[in-house]
Design a protein around this motif. Structure first.
Motif, PDB file in Angstrom:
ATOM      1  N   LEU A 134     -24.396  22.767  -1.356  1.00  0.00           N
ATOM      2  CA  LEU A 134     -23.102  22.583  -1.678  1.00  0.00           C
ATOM      3  C   LEU A 134     -22.863  21.177  -2.102  1.00  0.00           C
ATOM      4  CD1 LEU A 134     -21.126  24.788   0.727  1.00  0.00           C
ATOM      5  CD2 LEU A 134     -22.212  25.638  -1.511  1.00  0.00           C
ATOM      6  N   PRO A 135     -22.806  20.783  -3.493  1.00  0.00           N
ATOM      7  CA  PRO A 135     -22.523  19.423  -3.833  1.00  0.00           C
ATOM      8  C   PRO A 135     -20.946  19.314  -3.087  1.00  0.00           C
ATOM      9  CG  PRO A 135     -22.087  20.852  -5.713  1.00  0.00           C
ATOM     10  CD  PRO A 135     -22.632  21.789  -4.506  1.00  0.00           C
ATOM     11  N   VAL A 136     -20.635  17.848  -2.778  1.00  0.00           N
ATOM     12  CA  VAL A 136     -19.479  17.478  -2.135  1.00  0.00           C
ATOM     13  C   VAL A 136     -18.505  16.955  -3.334  1.00  0.00           C
ATOM     14  CG1 VAL A 136     -18.183  16.148  -0.406  1.00  0.00           C
ATOM     15  CG2 VAL A 136     -20.343  17.128   0.088  1.00  0.00           C
ATOM     16  N   GLY A 137     -17.324  17.497  -3.394  1.00  0.00           N
ATOM     17  CA  GLY A 137     -16.482  17.021  -4.448  1.00  0.00           C
ATOM     18  C   GLY A 137     -15.234  16.122  -3.893  1.00  0.00           C
ATOM     19  N   PRO A 138     -14.383  15.798  -4.644  1.00  0.00           N
ATOM     20  CA  PRO A 138     -13.233  14.808  -3.974  1.00  0.00           C
ATOM     21  C   PRO A 138     -12.263  15.767  -3.267  1.00  0.00           C
ATOM     22  CG  PRO A 138     -12.757  15.475  -6.345  1.00  0.00           C
ATOM     23  CD  PRO A 138     -14.084  15.898  -6.012  1.00  0.00           C
ATOM     24  N   ALA A 139     -11.872  15.288  -2.024  1.00  0.00           N
ATOM     25  CA  ALA A 139     -10.727  16.011  -1.179  1.00  0.00           C
ATOM     26  C   ALA A 139      -9.659  16.609  -2.129  1.00  0.00           C
ATOM     27  CB  ALA A 139     -10.556  14.808  -0.065  1.00  0.00           C
TER      28      ALA A 139
END
Length: 337
Positions: A329-334
């Motif tokens: 899973l890529p981590v996007g902005p909060a």
């Protein structure tokens, strides 16, 4: 239709007294007016020796836009209703929202202590004032402890037999920075704040490599960066069953977390409920199931390092028929941009 108490000497003495004499209290410094706070409720004991299975917290007028922190092993219920006044939420006029939070179906033995957190905004309360949160503990079928007495002006709440936990509103510059200060205003400090669907498109970096196992195809997965103090993370993915037989996602695990649970958030009779899906998530033949903010999702507990935007989180999903498959899973902005 049916979210800070400065612990002075009296409160500390009360907590140390043990048994039925230890009051439920908040563990935070006083809050500034018109600030966002994470109110951390302390439950020090059960009901005459019985384990606490449910904690109910009524939110007073002036504590708005509440978002509770989920707890492993507890079902979360958010009861919504009308506010007595109209509140401003970043330019939007709001007249209703959460008015009571319930953690249900847990097991907190009498000999242990735990905390229950709710993030919300203190609004419309004058400096030097206070907010009382009526709180009830339920233990089994007949045990109950109610912290629901509200002190009259000038009366010390600790002189009451069953005082409601109180948020003190700081006068002038008395409020401490940090959790209760304006430095946190507008930010979502709790894990399930990322589940409410706000900014979903912006939070999805759209870079997950698709994966396949048997008839199951996985795509569009992502998670969100974790803000300072956020205790849990959320994970999302789209699952397509291209076969002729029903399947079921039965478990998830990740080296990035102590454990991963499958959860659901849904409105039931005008009440928002969050619950763990112990039986997994059905994926019917020929259909697509989305794990997304505000609905079905993964919850990452005991996260070893906070998720950072631009990073990635490996996850192993296991399906009842198709078997295990690994995704990243890529981590996007909060928050959405």
């Amino acid at each position: 239709m049916k979210r800070l108490l400065s612990l002075g000497a009296a409160a500390i003495a009360s907590l140390n007294a043990g048994g039925a004499f230890a009051h439920a209290t908040f563990a935070n410094e006083p809050a500034k007016p018109e600030s966002y706070v994470v109110a951390v409720l302390q439950i020090p004991h059960g009901c005459d020796g019985k384990a606490t299975n449910e904690v109910q917290v009524k939110l007073p007028e002036g504590f708005v836009f509440a978002k509770p922190q989920p707890k492993a092993g507890w079902e979360l219920e958010i009861i919504k209703g009308d506010y007595q006044k109209t509140y401003d939420d970043h330019g939007k006029k709001v007249t209703s929202g959460p008015v009571e939070i319930r953690w249900k179906g847990g097991d907190l033995p009498d000999e242990f202590y735990d905390t229950f957190a709710i993030r919300g905004k203190v609004s419309g309360i004058e400096a030097g004032g206070s907010l009382a949160f009526k709180t009830v503990q339920l233990c089994g079928t007949d045990g109950k402890v109610a912290w629901d007495e509200i002190a009259a002006p000038g009366v010390d709440p600790h002189s009451l037999k069953s005082p409601a936990p109180v948020i003190k509103i700081a006068a002038g510059d008395d409020a401490m920075p940090g959790m209760a200060g304006h430095g946190m205003q507008g930010h979502d400090m709790q894990g399930h704040g990322a589940m409410d669907g706000s900014g979903m498109a912006g939070a999805n970096p759209g870079t997950m490599e698709a994966a396949k196992v048997g008839d199951i195809e996985l795509s569009a997965g992502f998670t969100k960066a974790m803000l300072p103090g956020q205790p849990v993370g959320g994970g999302f993915v789209t699952i397509k069953n291209g076969g002729s037989s029903d399947d079921r996602l039965v478990s998830a695990e990740s080296p990035a977390a102590g454990r991963v649970e499958l959860h659901e958030m849904a409105m039931v009779n005008d009440v928002m409920k969050m619950r763990q899906l112990n039986d997994g998530i059905p994926v019917p033949a020929g259909q697509t199931v989305e794990l997304k903010p505000g609905g079905l999702h993964m919850m990452f507990f005991e996260v070893k390092q906070p998720f950072v935007e631009g990073g990635s989180v490996p996850v192993k999903l296991t399906f009842e028929k198709a078997g295990p498959v690994e995704i990243v899973l890529p981590v996007g902005p909060a928050k959405g941009k």
